[in-house]
Design a protein around this motif. Sequence first.
Motif, PDB file in Angstrom:
ATOM      1  N   MET A   1      15.939 -52.600 -67.486  1.00  0.00           N
ATOM      2  CA  MET A   1      17.009 -51.823 -66.867  1.00  0.00           C
ATOM      3  C   MET A   1      16.490 -51.185 -65.584  1.00  0.00           C
ATOM      4  O   MET A   1      15.434 -50.573 -65.569  1.00  0.00           O
ATOM      5  CB  MET A   1      17.500 -50.727 -67.825  1.00  0.00           C
ATOM      6  N   LYS A   2      17.265 -51.332 -64.512  1.00  0.00           N
ATOM      7  CA  LYS A   2      16.858 -50.769 -63.235  1.00  0.00           C
ATOM      8  C   LYS A   2      17.034 -49.254 -63.225  1.00  0.00           C
ATOM      9  O   LYS A   2      17.967 -48.715 -63.824  1.00  0.00           O
ATOM     10  CB  LYS A   2      17.685 -51.383 -62.111  1.00  0.00           C
ATOM     11  N   ILE A   3      16.116 -48.575 -62.541  1.00  0.00           N
ATOM     12  CA  ILE A   3      16.264 -47.153 -62.255  1.00  0.00           C
ATOM     13  C   ILE A   3      16.668 -47.035 -60.797  1.00  0.00           C
ATOM     14  O   ILE A   3      15.954 -47.531 -59.908  1.00  0.00           O
ATOM     15  CB  ILE A   3      14.954 -46.385 -62.495  1.00  0.00           C
ATOM     16  N   PHE A   4      17.803 -46.402 -60.539  1.00  0.00           N
ATOM     17  CA  PHE A   4      18.260 -46.208 -59.170  1.00  0.00           C
ATOM     18  C   PHE A   4      18.072 -44.759 -58.749  1.00  0.00           C
ATOM     19  O   PHE A   4      18.071 -43.846 -59.574  1.00  0.00           O
ATOM     20  CB  PHE A   4      19.740 -46.585 -59.033  1.00  0.00           C
ATOM     21  N   THR A   5      17.935 -44.548 -57.448  1.00  0.00           N
ATOM     22  CA  THR A   5      17.902 -43.197 -56.905  1.00  0.00           C
ATOM     23  C   THR A   5      19.305 -42.597 -56.953  1.00  0.00           C
ATOM     24  O   THR A   5      20.300 -43.307 -57.165  1.00  0.00           O
ATOM     25  CB  THR A   5      17.415 -43.204 -55.456  1.00  0.00           C
ATOM     26  N   ASP A 221      11.584 -49.548 -59.581  1.00  0.00           N
ATOM     27  CA  ASP A 221      11.448 -48.763 -60.808  1.00  0.00           C
ATOM     28  C   ASP A 221      12.358 -49.312 -61.902  1.00  0.00           C
ATOM     29  O   ASP A 221      13.542 -49.568 -61.656  1.00  0.00           O
ATOM     30  CB  ASP A 221      11.785 -47.297 -60.542  1.00  0.00           C
ATOM     31  N   PHE A 222      11.798 -49.439 -63.108  1.00  0.00           N
ATOM     32  CA  PHE A 222      12.526 -50.032 -64.220  1.00  0.00           C
ATOM     33  C   PHE A 222      12.216 -49.289 -65.516  1.00  0.00           C
ATOM     34  O   PHE A 222      11.140 -48.721 -65.676  1.00  0.00           O
ATOM     35  CB  PHE A 222      12.134 -51.509 -64.404  1.00  0.00           C
ATOM     36  N   VAL A 223      13.163 -49.318 -66.441  1.00  0.00           N
ATOM     37  CA  VAL A 223      12.940 -48.882 -67.814  1.00  0.00           C
ATOM     38  C   VAL A 223      12.805 -50.123 -68.680  1.00  0.00           C
ATOM     39  O   VAL A 223      13.585 -51.081 -68.539  1.00  0.00           O
ATOM     40  CB  VAL A 223      14.098 -47.988 -68.312  1.00  0.00           C
ATOM     41  N   ILE A 224      11.822 -50.129 -69.566  1.00  0.00           N
ATOM     42  CA  ILE A 224      11.651 -51.261 -70.488  1.00  0.00           C
ATOM     43  C   ILE A 224      12.648 -51.078 -71.622  1.00  0.00           C
ATOM     44  O   ILE A 224      12.483 -50.208 -72.478  1.00  0.00           O
ATOM     45  CB  ILE A 224      10.224 -51.306 -71.049  1.00  0.00           C
ATOM     46  N   ASN A 225      13.691 -51.889 -71.629  1.00  0.00           N
ATOM     47  CA  ASN A 225      14.675 -51.792 -72.707  1.00  0.00           C
ATOM     48  C   ASN A 225      14.559 -53.013 -73.621  1.00  0.00           C
ATOM     49  O   ASN A 225      13.763 -53.926 -73.391  1.00  0.00           O
ATOM     50  CB  ASN A 225      16.095 -51.639 -72.152  1.00  0.00           C
ATOM     51  N   GLU A 226      15.374 -53.024 -74.663  1.00  0.00           N
ATOM     52  CA  GLU A 226      15.255 -54.081 -75.672  1.00  0.00           C
ATOM     53  C   GLU A 226      15.607 -55.453 -75.108  1.00  0.00           C
ATOM     54  O   GLU A 226      15.061 -56.467 -75.551  1.00  0.00           O
ATOM     55  CB  GLU A 226      16.129 -53.742 -76.875  1.00  0.00           C
ATOM     56  N   GLY A 418       3.741 -53.478 -56.819  1.00  0.00           N
ATOM     57  CA  GLY A 418       4.298 -52.155 -56.590  1.00  0.00           C
ATOM     58  C   GLY A 418       5.456 -51.787 -57.492  1.00  0.00           C
ATOM     59  O   GLY A 418       6.081 -50.738 -57.310  1.00  0.00           O
ATOM     60  N   ASP A 419       5.773 -52.631 -58.465  1.00  0.00           N
ATOM     61  CA  ASP A 419       6.829 -52.289 -59.423  1.00  0.00           C
ATOM     62  C   ASP A 419       6.277 -51.359 -60.500  1.00  0.00           C
ATOM     63  O   ASP A 419       5.096 -51.438 -60.866  1.00  0.00           O
ATOM     64  CB  ASP A 419       7.393 -53.552 -60.083  1.00  0.00           C
ATOM     65  N   VAL A 420       7.156 -50.493 -61.009  1.00  0.00           N
ATOM     66  CA  VAL A 420       6.780 -49.561 -62.067  1.00  0.00           C
ATOM     67  C   VAL A 420       7.739 -49.723 -63.235  1.00  0.00           C
ATOM     68  O   VAL A 420       8.961 -49.640 -63.062  1.00  0.00           O
ATOM     69  CB  VAL A 420       6.820 -48.097 -61.570  1.00  0.00           C
ATOM     70  N   PHE A 421       7.187 -49.964 -64.415  1.00  0.00           N
ATOM     71  CA  PHE A 421       7.976 -50.113 -65.632  1.00  0.00           C
ATOM     72  C   PHE A 421       7.674 -48.933 -66.548  1.00  0.00           C
ATOM     73  O   PHE A 421       6.532 -48.741 -66.964  1.00  0.00           O
ATOM     74  CB  PHE A 421       7.646 -51.437 -66.333  1.00  0.00           C
ATOM     75  N   TYR A 422       8.708 -48.152 -66.856  1.00  0.00           N
ATOM     76  CA  TYR A 422       8.554 -46.977 -67.718  1.00  0.00           C
ATOM     77  C   TYR A 422       8.883 -47.362 -69.160  1.00  0.00           C
ATOM     78  O   TYR A 422       9.947 -47.951 -69.430  1.00  0.00           O
ATOM     79  CB  TYR A 422       9.506 -45.870 -67.287  1.00  0.00           C
ATOM     80  N   ASN A 423       8.001 -46.996 -70.072  1.00  0.00           N
ATOM     81  CA  ASN A 423       8.244 -47.270 -71.488  1.00  0.00           C
ATOM     82  C   ASN A 423       8.956 -46.092 -72.146  1.00  0.00           C
ATOM     83  O   ASN A 423       8.644 -44.937 -71.872  1.00  0.00           O
ATOM     84  CB  ASN A 423       6.922 -47.514 -72.210  1.00  0.00           C
ATOM     85  N   ILE A 424       9.927 -46.386 -73.014  1.00  0.00           N
ATOM     86  CA  ILE A 424      10.672 -45.311 -73.676  1.00  0.00           C
ATOM     87  C   ILE A 424      10.552 -45.373 -75.196  1.00  0.00           C
ATOM     88  O   ILE A 424      11.265 -44.655 -75.899  1.00  0.00           O
ATOM     89  CB  ILE A 424      12.161 -45.308 -73.251  1.00  0.00           C
TER      90      ILE A 424
END
Length: 504
Positions: A1-5, A221-226, A418-424
């Motif tokens: 899932m993309k993270i937007f500003t 920037d991204f969130v790691i989703n299912e 330069g991509d960032v993946f955030y784990n939740i």
Amino acid sequence: MKIFTAEQIRNCDEYTIKNEPISSGQLMERAAQACVDWIFENCKNHRNFAVFCGKGNNGGDGFAIARMLHLKGFDVDVFTSTKAKFSADAGNNFRELKEFSGVSVKEFKEVKEYRFDNRTVIIDALFGTGLSKNIEGEFKELIDFLNLKNNLKISIDIPSGLFADTVSSENAAIFKADFTLSFQFWKKAFLHPETGKYVGKVKVLDIELHQEYITETKTEDFVINEDKIKDLFRPRNEFSHKGTYGKVIIAGGSYGKIGAAVLSTKSALKSGTGLTFTLAPKCGYEVLQTSNPEAMFIEGGNDFIDHFEKDDNAVYGIGPGLGTNEKTVKSFLTFLKNHSKPLILDADALNIISQDSKNLKIIPENSIITPHPKEFERLFGTTENSFERVKLAKNKAKELGIYIVLKDHHTQIVTPEGDVFYNITGNSGLAKGGSGDILTGIITSFLAQNYSEKEAAILGVWFHGRAAEFASEKHSKESMLPTDVIDEFGTVFKELNAKVERAL
């Protein structure tokens, strides 16, 4: 899932309004309805709602939510500044709300005489993502007052006072929510420790913003989703053998720290590697062979590792319990200079590298390093906050051509691009010694199983957190141990296989 500003989210709203097409008021109605649906499902034991509405579109959402909650039979009181110059959509919703005689509209200043009983839910719709400066004056007093209440608190889209994309100042007035109902996207502020502490549990509500904009708009920037994990995970092939799933060498352990190597080895075994070896000092032989009989032992010294065997057919995970003995340092750095394949470096391997900045240059390209914040600081220097730390990590990942798994509550995987993946996934039960050793074993195992470096890091971090969630359900966050997390690997694999099968 993309993270937007915040700006990209506003552009997404405008694109949806123009291209669906839909009016801004109708889009606000859709967002409010999504909130009310969630509230109705999750707050059935509460009867009273105190809704605090500002003059902008976040307040407009609040007015619409108050109206809809009233129509569902709840008791609703609205607090606002009735003389404010509302935005167009907020003004329309305010006027519509006033037509409902059952909803009490009060001035903000009346809040101190209001009776908050234990079944009252406080809804924050004061300021949205457009906030550009710290809240002061009467709104600061209001937020400080509400934060003292023990009632359930829900923020609409973002807690008031929080900036979506940057860190807030230390003494800023920020509403502290138990739940944040975010529209369509995660915000970066939800994922950093300085700011995430205000959001409570985040529920991302799909309000059907235009998919074309979401697909075509670029972000780093991204969130790691299912969905991401389901696309990455590859079920085991029935026509396979142990050679199919790679060879792992866990290099670690020293006198008094053999447990770290045990955990990392067990983790590699349980996460599916075909062949697992442990390179450790002789003092760990009996412990390792007893605790992990499926793994083979390579003796690397007496009480610490003083020589590293080179095996180009294996993927190395180096660092758990390694120690920083002088001979270990020398043999490890010599090995690193002569090794060209990507490997995983953690714990004391990183501490050794941090002794001289020149050592960073000998990390093989595309390797994965897994520092916690202090280890990161020793490697690359201090930063003012976690936002700046991620920025520095992006620069270093690009410069060195490596992947940085920056361990935190929401661990970040930073790629050389330069991509960032955030784990939740995960929880505070992982805040125990040994949790990082497990992660090293998982990522090393996945890399050996022919996942790419990026895939192994993303899937490994998500997998680690998901297993911790299952472990905490059985044992509690306080009592769960790293070994309990390993015991849940099978549960995670069953879940992943079931998801893939359902998708076929």
